[in-house]
Design a protein around this motif. Structure first.
Motif, short mmCIF file in Angstrom:
data_model
loop_
_atom_site.label_atom_id
_atom_site.label_comp_id
_atom_site.label_asym_id
_atom_site.label_seq_id
_atom_site.Cartn_x
_atom_site.Cartn_y
_atom_site.Cartn_z
N GLU A 64 29.03 40.93 34.90
CA GLU A 64 29.38 42.10 35.71
C GLU A 64 29.33 41.75 37.20
OE1 GLU A 64 30.73 45.68 36.75
OE2 GLU A 64 30.51 45.02 34.67
N ALA A 65 28.32 40.98 37.60
CA ALA A 65 28.23 40.56 39.00
C ALA A 65 29.40 39.66 39.38
CB ALA A 65 26.91 39.82 39.24
N SER A 66 29.83 38.81 38.46
CA SER A 66 30.98 37.94 38.70
C SER A 66 32.24 38.77 38.92
CB SER A 66 31.19 36.99 37.51
OG SER A 66 32.31 36.16 37.71
N ILE A 67 32.40 39.82 38.13
CA ILE A 67 33.56 40.70 38.28
C ILE A 67 33.53 41.42 39.62
CG2 ILE A 67 34.60 42.83 37.39
CD1 ILE A 67 33.69 41.84 34.57
N ILE A 68 32.35 41.92 40.01
CA ILE A 68 32.22 42.61 41.29
C ILE A 68 32.57 41.68 42.45
CG2 ILE A 68 30.57 43.66 42.89
CD1 ILE A 68 29.13 44.77 40.38
N GLN A 69 32.08 40.45 42.40
CA GLN A 69 32.40 39.49 43.45
C GLN A 69 33.90 39.17 43.48
OE1 GLN A 69 30.60 38.45 45.87
NE2 GLN A 69 28.52 38.97 45.24
N SER A 70 34.52 39.16 42.31
CA SER A 70 35.97 38.94 42.25
C SER A 70 36.71 40.06 42.96
CB SER A 70 36.43 38.84 40.80
OG SER A 70 35.85 37.73 40.15
N TYR A 71 36.23 41.29 42.77
CA TYR A 71 36.84 42.44 43.45
C TYR A 71 36.62 42.36 44.96
CZ TYR A 71 38.05 44.93 39.15
OH TYR A 71 38.62 45.30 37.95
N LEU A 138 46.04 37.15 44.23
CA LEU A 138 45.72 38.46 43.67
C LEU A 138 46.05 38.50 42.18
CD1 LEU A 138 46.86 40.99 46.42
CD2 LEU A 138 44.53 40.29 45.85
N GLU A 139 47.20 37.95 41.82
CA GLU A 139 47.61 37.93 40.41
C GLU A 139 46.63 37.09 39.59
OE1 GLU A 139 51.57 36.43 40.33
OE2 GLU A 139 52.39 38.09 41.51
N GLN A 140 46.23 35.94 40.11
CA GLN A 140 45.31 35.07 39.38
C GLN A 140 43.92 35.68 39.25
OE1 GLN A 140 45.55 30.72 40.35
NE2 GLN A 140 47.11 31.40 41.80
N LEU A 141 43.47 36.35 40.31
CA LEU A 141 42.15 36.98 40.25
C LEU A 141 42.15 38.16 39.28
CD1 LEU A 141 40.93 36.87 43.96
CD2 LEU A 141 39.80 35.85 41.99
N SER A 142 43.28 38.83 39.15
CA SER A 142 43.38 39.90 38.15
C SER A 142 43.21 39.33 36.75
CB SER A 142 44.73 40.61 38.26
OG SER A 142 44.81 41.31 39.49
N VAL A 144 41.51 36.59 36.07
CA VAL A 144 40.10 36.22 35.98
C VAL A 144 39.26 37.42 35.58
CG1 VAL A 144 38.07 35.56 37.34
CG2 VAL A 144 40.20 34.28 37.60
N VAL A 145 39.46 38.55 36.26
CA VAL A 145 38.68 39.75 35.98
C VAL A 145 38.91 40.22 34.54
CG1 VAL A 145 38.46 42.21 36.52
CG2 VAL A 145 38.52 40.53 38.37
N LEU A 188 36.74 30.82 31.59
CA LEU A 188 36.41 29.63 32.38
C LEU A 188 37.68 28.93 32.85
CD1 LEU A 188 34.39 27.62 33.55
CD2 LEU A 188 34.35 26.48 31.33
N THR A 189 38.67 28.83 31.97
CA THR A 189 39.94 28.20 32.34
C THR A 189 40.62 28.98 33.45
OG1 THR A 189 40.26 27.24 30.15
CG2 THR A 189 42.23 27.53 31.50
N ASN A 190 40.60 30.30 33.37
CA ASN A 190 41.19 31.12 34.43
C ASN A 190 40.46 30.92 35.76
OD1 ASN A 190 43.28 32.28 32.97
ND2 ASN A 190 42.03 33.99 32.28
#
Length: 221
Positions: A64-71, A138-142, A144-145, A188-190
């Motif tokens: 969840e923290a990883s997702i928040i940091q991605s945002y 932005l597309e790649q981070l989406s 990842v999330v 992980l690959t993303n």
């Protein structure tokens, strides 16, 4: 400047590239931390069911923290796109430096992975500009999330089951009934592909900047 942030062209981008880079670093750390908690859970399951379950809960919290940091990173990337679109923004003349050739040279020096992600990032930069590159981030981070959410869902589904109180996590994974390993591998690959892409344009922008001010090249030993 840090190890993976883009060389800014003015103070506006300096105020944005640094927190974006920091958020990505924190996000990647938290994602890997989740796996460390799972490794601990595997060790505990044979004798300490309660501790193992707590470790899996910690893994979910790390995801969840990883997702928040991605945002957070996506927020600053969006701000960078807005800055680049301003009429007073002057990007580097990256096209005169042949990003594809420069990326190949950086690969040869062991500073970039020899991967499709590296090649794609260099091609995007050569065919367009910073603007197009940051839109691709932005597309790649989406992705990842979405994939990290997938890992979190697998763990939450397990925690909601009776088996989580009986220490069956790794048995379920090993027997193919719980797709944790598959979900984590995709996420992980993303992450790795994104970081390779980000690092490619970060190093290229830095090298172009160094060339512009007649400073030593990144490629000098």
């Amino acid at each position: 400047m840090g190890g993976i942030n883009h060389q800014p062209t003015n103070q506006v981008s300096n105020d944005l590239t640094v927190p974006a880079s920091a958020a990505l670093s924190h996000g990647m750390i938290k994602f890997l931390e989740a796996n460390a908690h799972i490794e601990d859970a595997i060790v505990f399951e044979s004798r300490e069911f309660g501790a193992a379950k707590s470790k899996i809960q910690l893994a979910v919290a790390s995801l969840e923290a990883s997702i928040i940091q991605s945002y957070v990173a996506m927020h600053f990337v969006e701000r960078l796109i807005q800055a680049i679109e301003r009429p007073d923004y002057y990007p580097f003349e990256v096209l005169t430096s042949r990003p594809v050739h420069l990326a190949e040279t950086l690969v040869g020096h062991g500073m970039l992975p020899n991967s499709a992600a590296t090649e794609s990032a260099a091609n995007t930069l050569e065919a367009g500009d910073y603007h197009k590159s940051f839109h691709s981030y932005l597309e790649q981070l989406s992705k990842v999330v979405a994939s990290v959410n997938g890992v979190k869902d697998v763990l939450n589904n397990y925690l909601d089951s009776e088996k989580s109180n009986q220490g069956y996590f790794w048995m379920e994974v090993e027997n193919g009934r719980l797709p944790f390993r598959q979900a984590y591998a995709k996420a992980l690959t993303n992450w790795l592909n994104f970081m390779a892409s980000w690092q490619t344009t970060a190093l290229i922008s830095t090298e172009v900047h160094l060339k512009a001010i007649n400073a030593p090249s990144l490629l000098e030993d």
